[in-house]
Scaffold this active site. Structure first.
Site, PDB file in Angstrom:
ATOM      1  N   LYS A   1       2.352   5.987   9.713  1.00 52.64           N
ATOM      2  CA  LYS A   1       1.841   5.398   8.474  1.00 52.64           C
ATOM      3  C   LYS A   1       1.784   3.885   8.638  1.00 52.64           C
ATOM      4  O   LYS A   1       2.784   3.250   8.957  1.00 52.64           O
ATOM      5  CB  LYS A   1       2.765   5.755   7.310  1.00 52.64           C
ATOM      6  CG  LYS A   1       2.499   4.981   6.018  1.00 52.64           C
ATOM      7  CD  LYS A   1       3.622   5.207   5.008  1.00 52.64           C
ATOM      8  CE  LYS A   1       3.514   4.239   3.832  1.00 52.64           C
ATOM      9  NZ  LYS A   1       4.654   4.364   2.894  1.00 52.64           N
TER      10      LYS A   1
ATOM     11  N   ASP B   1       1.952  -2.883   0.474  1.00 54.59           N
ATOM     12  CA  ASP B   1       1.923  -1.853  -0.562  1.00 54.59           C
ATOM     13  C   ASP B   1       2.350  -2.434  -1.897  1.00 54.59           C
ATOM     14  O   ASP B   1       3.531  -2.636  -2.157  1.00 54.59           O
ATOM     15  CB  ASP B   1       2.843  -0.693  -0.171  1.00 54.59           C
ATOM     16  CG  ASP B   1       2.794   0.439  -1.188  1.00 54.59           C
ATOM     17  OD1 ASP B   1       1.827   0.485  -1.980  1.00 54.59           O
ATOM     18  OD2 ASP B   1       3.714   1.277  -1.189  1.00 54.59           O
TER      19      ASP B   1
ATOM     20  N   LYS C   1       4.134  -1.637  -8.356  1.00 59.25           N
ATOM     21  CA  LYS C   1       5.574  -1.755  -8.201  1.00 59.25           C
ATOM     22  C   LYS C   1       6.103  -2.916  -9.041  1.00 59.25           C
ATOM     23  O   LYS C   1       5.362  -3.848  -9.372  1.00 59.25           O
ATOM     24  CB  LYS C   1       5.924  -2.031  -6.730  1.00 59.25           C
ATOM     25  CG  LYS C   1       5.605  -0.915  -5.757  1.00 59.25           C
ATOM     26  CD  LYS C   1       5.901  -1.357  -4.329  1.00 59.25           C
ATOM     27  CE  LYS C   1       5.597  -0.258  -3.323  1.00 59.25           C
ATOM     28  NZ  LYS C   1       6.559   0.852  -3.414  1.00 59.25           N
TER      29      LYS C   1
ATOM     30  N   ASP D   1       5.886  -1.762   5.125  1.00 60.03           N
ATOM     31  CA  ASP D   1       5.477  -0.390   4.842  1.00 60.03           C
ATOM     32  C   ASP D   1       4.569   0.186   5.926  1.00 60.03           C
ATOM     33  O   ASP D   1       4.106   1.316   5.825  1.00 60.03           O
ATOM     34  CB  ASP D   1       4.788  -0.316   3.477  1.00 60.03           C
ATOM     35  CG  ASP D   1       4.996   1.033   2.800  1.00 60.03           C
ATOM     36  OD1 ASP D   1       5.978   1.725   3.144  1.00 60.03           O
ATOM     37  OD2 ASP D   1       4.184   1.404   1.941  1.00 60.03           O
TER      38      ASP D   1
ATOM     39  N   GLU E   1       1.295   6.753  -1.667  1.00 60.74           N
ATOM     40  CA  GLU E   1       0.052   6.675  -0.893  1.00 60.74           C
ATOM     41  C   GLU E   1       0.226   7.033   0.572  1.00 60.74           C
ATOM     42  O   GLU E   1      -0.727   7.455   1.231  1.00 60.74           O
ATOM     43  CB  GLU E   1      -0.544   5.261  -1.012  1.00 60.74           C
ATOM     44  CG  GLU E   1       0.015   4.208  -0.077  1.00 60.74           C
ATOM     45  CD  GLU E   1       1.491   3.891  -0.299  1.00 60.74           C
ATOM     46  OE1 GLU E   1       2.146   3.480   0.666  1.00 60.74           O
ATOM     47  OE2 GLU E   1       1.992   4.057  -1.434  1.00 60.74           O
TER      48      GLU E   1
ATOM     49  N   ARG F   1       1.683   9.440   2.110  1.00 55.98           N
ATOM     50  CA  ARG F   1       1.422  10.851   2.441  1.00 55.98           C
ATOM     51  C   ARG F   1      -0.078  11.158   2.442  1.00 55.98           C
ATOM     52  O   ARG F   1      -0.526  12.048   3.162  1.00 55.98           O
ATOM     53  CB  ARG F   1       2.192  11.750   1.470  1.00 55.98           C
ATOM     54  CG  ARG F   1       1.771  11.665   0.033  1.00 55.98           C
ATOM     55  CD  ARG F   1       2.867  12.117  -0.927  1.00 55.98           C
ATOM     56  NE  ARG F   1       3.979  11.185  -0.953  1.00 55.98           N
ATOM     57  CZ  ARG F   1       5.078  11.361  -1.686  1.00 55.98           C
ATOM     58  NH1 ARG F   1       5.211  12.446  -2.429  1.00 55.98           N
ATOM     59  NH2 ARG F   1       6.047  10.471  -1.674  1.00 55.98           N
TER      60      ARG F   1
END
Length: 488
Positions: A253, A258, A265, A276, A337, A339
């Site tokens: 990933k 993010d 967030k 991330d 996101e 996944r």
């Protein structure tokens, strides 16, 4: 890239100790017996070494810990370090002791008297791993680190054993640099460029652009990045050093920043979301290691690079996207996101390469930190053999990992009313439902592990082998897994 400190191995030379200007470290077993190097240092310091070894402070030290003598009389060196370590120390003991020494490395360099130690290469490996600092974004860099010189009775053997370890350390440093970079530097394009440059090492590197992904039907991945000015990309790295067999696949990933998207967030701590892309960073580090040591294995590394931003074009909660597999996904939370990215990249990896096994890595859930803290990554798998082999490799490398449960009972938590599946369940079993989601995009015939590294990729305080920040967790374990189980 942050360069490793120079590491060299030399035969012991007692006569050179008095004039040595580098810090000098010498190994002393728990019983306090002084080896020839320690005896020479003791004479030069007029008994200071023996007094220190006989002290209560030395007695209290654990294996691998050290005691320092500053500005010893009779020496050109400013510091003599006494390391409590047996000659027959186990590999991880020696490595940890070396890491303690690497932490002290400065511009003057370090001489380690390791004559008689069995695990000399591991000692040097630990020192090299810990002698890391990331100052690429500072206006003034600190003084360059001096060399690490290791005195070894079997110099040639130690040097040969360290060669592969040097490749692993370079892979770890590459991962750390990627994870430590700020998001305005490491955009998706810059990330892809750095990986493409590894073609110089012999890797085959190709890049899928957004148009390519649209043709493949990767609606899950593309939906994540559609609110960003940075284009989404998939970078494919191939190392085919093992003949004609099916490759081992690594999938990472790579969310370069993010915000959470529309499900934004909290601002506090959002600056940490530069990390991330940690899973992609580990995949890149492993592929670099394999190329540097010319591994006799077939491995493909794929990373999905996106940026998750809120925008008028951004994905909304409630949207339904279609994955490359064809499954439809209801996006309940745009901050789940990773996944979505992995779903398409994992499916592409299986369709394109038909791997013998597949491991994905992602800073996927905060839930795994609640469960395992920062000591262990979560391991989820459909294969006892693969997960067992990985856990064995992680244990051998001293990288914490813990297997977590999976099962069909959790599927009901991510069942959607309007689509085939939704991207997040409730608060219960958050890391498990994330793994269950990913499991839908794994073919029955593919042995698979999912590694949730949210707690281990980057930490707020120093570890044994890294300063605060990116750790490079996973590069060592995955390299060992491939070396032990997938090399010809």
């Amino acid at each position: 890239m942050t360069e490793l400190a120079a590491v060299s191995f030399v035969y012991p030379d007692l006569d050179a100790l008095a004039a040595e200007t580098a810090k000098i470290a010498v190994l002393v077993p728990a019983e306090g017996t002084l080896n020839p190097g320690a005896r020479r240092l003791n004479r030069l310091t007029k008994g200071a070494v023996a007094r220190a070894v006989e002290s209560a402070a030395f007695e209290k030290l654990k294996s691998g810990e050290s005691l320092s003598l500053g500005y010893p009389a009779g020496m050109a060196s400013d510091e003599v370090i006494l390391v409590k370590l047996a000659r027959n120390a186990k590999p991880l003991e020696a490595r940890k002791a070396g890491a303690g020494l690497g932490k002290t490395l400065g511009k003057e360099g370090l001489l380690i008297w390791a004559a008689g130690l069995g695990q000399v290469a591991e000692l040097a490996f630990g020192a090299a791993l810990r002698a890391y600092r990331f100052d690429a974004r500072k206006s003034k860099s600190e003084d360059a680190l001096g060399p690490i010189t290791v005195c070894a009775t079997k110099r040639d053997e130690a040097e040969a054993a360290f060669a592969d370890r040097r490749a692993v350390a370079e892979g770890v440093f590459f991962t750390r640099d990627l994870v430590n970079e700020p998001a305005n530097v490491l955009t998706t394009t810059e990330f892809a460029d750095r990986l493409t440059a590894m073609a110089d090492l012999g890797l085959e590197v190709s890049v899928l652009e957004e148009a390519d992904m649209e043709k493949l039907g990767m609606g899950a991945l593309l939906g994540v990045g559609q609110g960003s000015e940075s284009p989404s990309k998939i970078v494919v790295m191939k190392w085919m050093g093992g003949g004609d067999g099916a490759p081992f696949a690594l999938v990472g990933k790579g969310v370069v920043f993010d915000t959470g998207g529309i499900s934004i967030k909290p601002s506090a701590g959002m600056e940490d979301m530069t990390m991330d892309m940690g899973g992609a960073g580990v995949v890149a580090g492993v592929m670099r290691t394999l190329a540097l040591r010319k591994a006799k294995a077939n491995v493909v590394g794929l990373v999905g690079l996106v940026e998750n931003m809120p925008d008028g074009k951004a994905q909304r909660p409630g949207d339904v996207v279609t994955s490359m597999k064809g499954d439809t996904i209801e996006v309940i939370n745009t901050d789940a996101e990773g996944r979505l990215v992995l779903a398409d990249v994992m499916w592409y990896a299986q369709e394109e390469f038909k791997p013998c096994a597949m491991i994905d890595l992602a800073t996927l859930t905060g839930a795994i930190i609640i469960g395992l803290g920062h000591e262990n990554a979560g391991v989820f798998s459909n294969s006892d053999d693969l997960s067992g082999a990985f856990l064995k490799a992680a244990t051998a490398e001293g990288e914490g990992a813990w297997r977590m449960p999976m099962g069909p009972a959790y599927d009901k938590l991510i069942k959607s009313r309007v689509a085939d599946i939704k991207n997040v369940g409730g608060r219960a079993a958050g890391s498990i439902t994330a793994a269950q989601f990913l499991g839908r995009f794994v073919k029955d015939e593919t042995p698979w592990c999912h590694l949730d590294i949210a707690g281990t990729a980057s930490v707020s305080s120093a570890t044994d082998y890294a300063p605060a920040g990116a750790t490079g967790w996973g590069v060592r374990a995955l390299d060992r897994l491939i070396r032990d189980g997938y090399e010809g």
